[in-house]
Design a protein around this motif. Structure first.
Motif, short mmCIF file in Angstrom:
data_model
loop_
_atom_site.label_atom_id
_atom_site.label_comp_id
_atom_site.label_asym_id
_atom_site.label_seq_id
_atom_site.Cartn_x
_atom_site.Cartn_y
_atom_site.Cartn_z
N LYS A 20 103.34 40.99 62.20
CA LYS A 20 102.95 40.42 63.43
C LYS A 20 101.66 41.41 64.11
N ALA A 21 101.73 42.62 64.04
CA ALA A 21 100.61 43.31 64.35
C ALA A 21 99.26 43.10 63.80
N ALA A 22 99.43 43.04 62.26
CA ALA A 22 98.67 42.85 61.28
C ALA A 22 97.74 41.57 61.64
N ARG A 23 98.70 40.34 61.68
CA ARG A 23 98.26 39.10 62.09
C ARG A 23 97.06 39.21 63.35
N ARG A 24 97.56 39.71 64.30
CA ARG A 24 97.11 39.77 65.70
C ARG A 24 95.88 40.51 65.44
N VAL A 25 95.83 41.67 64.66
CA VAL A 25 94.44 42.34 64.93
C VAL A 25 93.46 41.76 63.78
N SER A 26 94.08 41.20 62.95
CA SER A 26 93.20 40.46 61.70
C SER A 26 92.53 39.28 62.39
N LEU A 27 93.27 38.62 63.25
CA LEU A 27 92.45 37.76 64.10
C LEU A 27 91.44 38.07 65.00
N LEU A 28 91.69 39.20 65.49
CA LEU A 28 90.58 39.64 66.37
C LEU A 28 89.24 40.05 65.56
N TYR A 29 89.64 40.79 64.46
CA TYR A 29 88.44 41.38 63.37
C TYR A 29 87.77 39.91 62.93
N GLN A 42 87.17 40.28 53.21
CA GLN A 42 86.20 40.39 52.41
C GLN A 42 85.23 41.50 52.75
N TYR A 43 85.39 41.77 54.14
CA TYR A 43 84.37 42.87 54.57
C TYR A 43 85.03 44.11 53.90
N ALA A 44 86.21 44.24 54.18
CA ALA A 44 87.15 45.54 53.67
C ALA A 44 86.55 45.78 52.19
N ILE A 45 86.64 44.61 51.27
CA ILE A 45 86.11 44.90 49.74
C ILE A 45 84.67 45.46 49.79
N LEU A 46 83.84 44.52 50.54
CA LEU A 46 82.36 45.15 50.41
C LEU A 46 82.19 46.56 50.78
N GLN A 110 74.68 41.66 53.37
CA GLN A 110 75.74 41.03 54.23
C GLN A 110 76.63 42.06 54.84
N ALA A 111 77.02 43.04 53.84
CA ALA A 111 78.07 44.14 54.51
C ALA A 111 77.20 45.03 55.82
N ALA A 112 76.03 44.93 55.73
CA ALA A 112 75.21 45.64 56.76
C ALA A 112 75.23 44.56 57.98
N VAL A 113 75.16 43.58 58.07
CA VAL A 113 75.28 42.34 58.99
C VAL A 113 76.69 42.53 59.62
N ALA A 114 77.68 42.65 58.70
CA ALA A 114 79.07 42.52 59.09
C ALA A 114 79.61 43.70 59.78
N ARG A 115 78.94 44.79 59.13
CA ARG A 115 79.19 46.25 59.94
C ARG A 115 79.05 45.89 61.63
N SER A 116 78.12 45.43 61.87
CA SER A 116 77.72 45.60 63.40
C SER A 116 78.84 44.63 64.05
N CYS A 117 79.31 43.54 63.43
CA CYS A 117 80.31 42.73 64.03
C CYS A 117 81.63 43.51 64.10
N TRP A 118 81.78 44.29 62.90
CA TRP A 118 83.09 44.95 62.55
C TRP A 118 83.05 46.15 63.87
N GLY A 119 81.97 46.60 64.06
CA GLY A 119 81.72 47.53 65.13
C GLY A 119 82.24 47.01 66.56
N GLU A 120 81.89 45.65 66.71
CA GLU A 120 82.45 45.09 68.07
C GLU A 120 83.79 44.93 68.37
N ALA A 121 84.44 44.60 66.87
CA ALA A 121 85.98 44.56 66.74
C ALA A 121 86.54 45.86 67.21
N GLN A 122 85.96 46.99 66.34
CA GLN A 122 86.44 48.25 66.76
C GLN A 122 86.31 48.64 68.26
N ALA A 123 85.13 48.49 68.98
CA ALA A 123 85.22 48.76 70.34
C ALA A 123 86.22 47.86 70.97
#
Length: 154
Positions: A20-29, A42-46, A110-123
Motif C-alpha cells: 500500500k505504501a509503495a503504491r502511494r509513493v509510486s503514484l507521487l513519483y 523506468q527512471y530507477a533503471i536509467l 532523458q535521465a537528466a530531465v527526469a532527475r529534476s522531476c524526481w527531485g520534486e517528488a523527493q522534496a
C-alpha cells in the motif's frame, strides 16, 4: 463485513502495508515524473545504469540484482526504453551468453530531465514526513531489502 480475525490479519500484514505504501509513493513519483515521459520504475533503471562508469555497462543479471527485480520483469520493463532509444541491449563480447544494458546519449539526457522531476517528488515526500523521518525510512527499508527472509534472492 470481514470477521475480526481477518480484519486484524489485514491490518498486521507486513506485505500488505508495504505494498500500500509503495503504491502511494509510486503514484507521487509517477505524477512528478510525468513531464519527463518516464515512470519511476523506468527512471530507477536509467539511474542505476548511469551509476556505472561511462565505459562500463551492467549485465541484465547484475542490473536485475541491483534493482531487486526478476530478470524477466526487467526485460519487459526495458523494452519501451530500448524502443525509445534510451538503452541498447547487446551481447557481452567477453561472455556471449550475457547481455549488457547500455545507456545511450539520449537515455542520459532523458535521465537528466527526469532527475529534476524526481527531485520534486523527493522534496514533496520530505516535506510531508520530514527529512529525518525520510532518512530513517530509507535505512529501515534497506534492512528489509537486505534481510534474509529464508527465500531465494532474485
Amino acid at each position: 463485513m470481514p470477521n475480526r480475525s481477518a480484519l486484524l490479519d489485514s491490518i498486521a500484514c507486513n506485505c500488505s502495508a508495504l505494498r500500500k505504501a509503495a503504491r502511494r509513493v509510486s503514484l507521487l513519483y509517477d505524477r512528478c515524473l510525468a513531464p519527463s515521459g518516464l515512470t519511476i520504475g523506468q527512471y530507477a533503471i536509467l539511474a542505476e545504469i548511469a551509476l556505472c562508469p561511462k565505459d562500463e555497462s551492467p549485465t541484465l543479471t547484475s542490473l536485475a540484482q541491483a534493482l531487486v527485480m526478476d530478470r524477466t520483469a526487467l526485460s519487459h520493463t526495458l523494452k519501451p526504453l530500448e524502443r525509445d532509444g534510451l538503452v541498447r541491449i547487446g551481447r557481452d563480447p567477453r561472455d556471449r551468453r550475457a547481455k549488457l544494458v547500455h545507456l545511450t546519449a539520449r537515455g542520459r539526457e532523458q535521465a537528466a530531465v527526469a532527475r529534476s522531476c524526481w527531485g520534486e517528488a523527493q522534496a514533496r515526500f520530505s516535506t510531508a514526513f520530514g527529512d529525518d523521518q525520510a532518512i530513517a525510512l530509507r535505512a529501515l527499508l534497506r534492512l528489509v531489502t537486505d534481510a534474509d527472509l529464508g527465500e531465494p534472492r532474485l
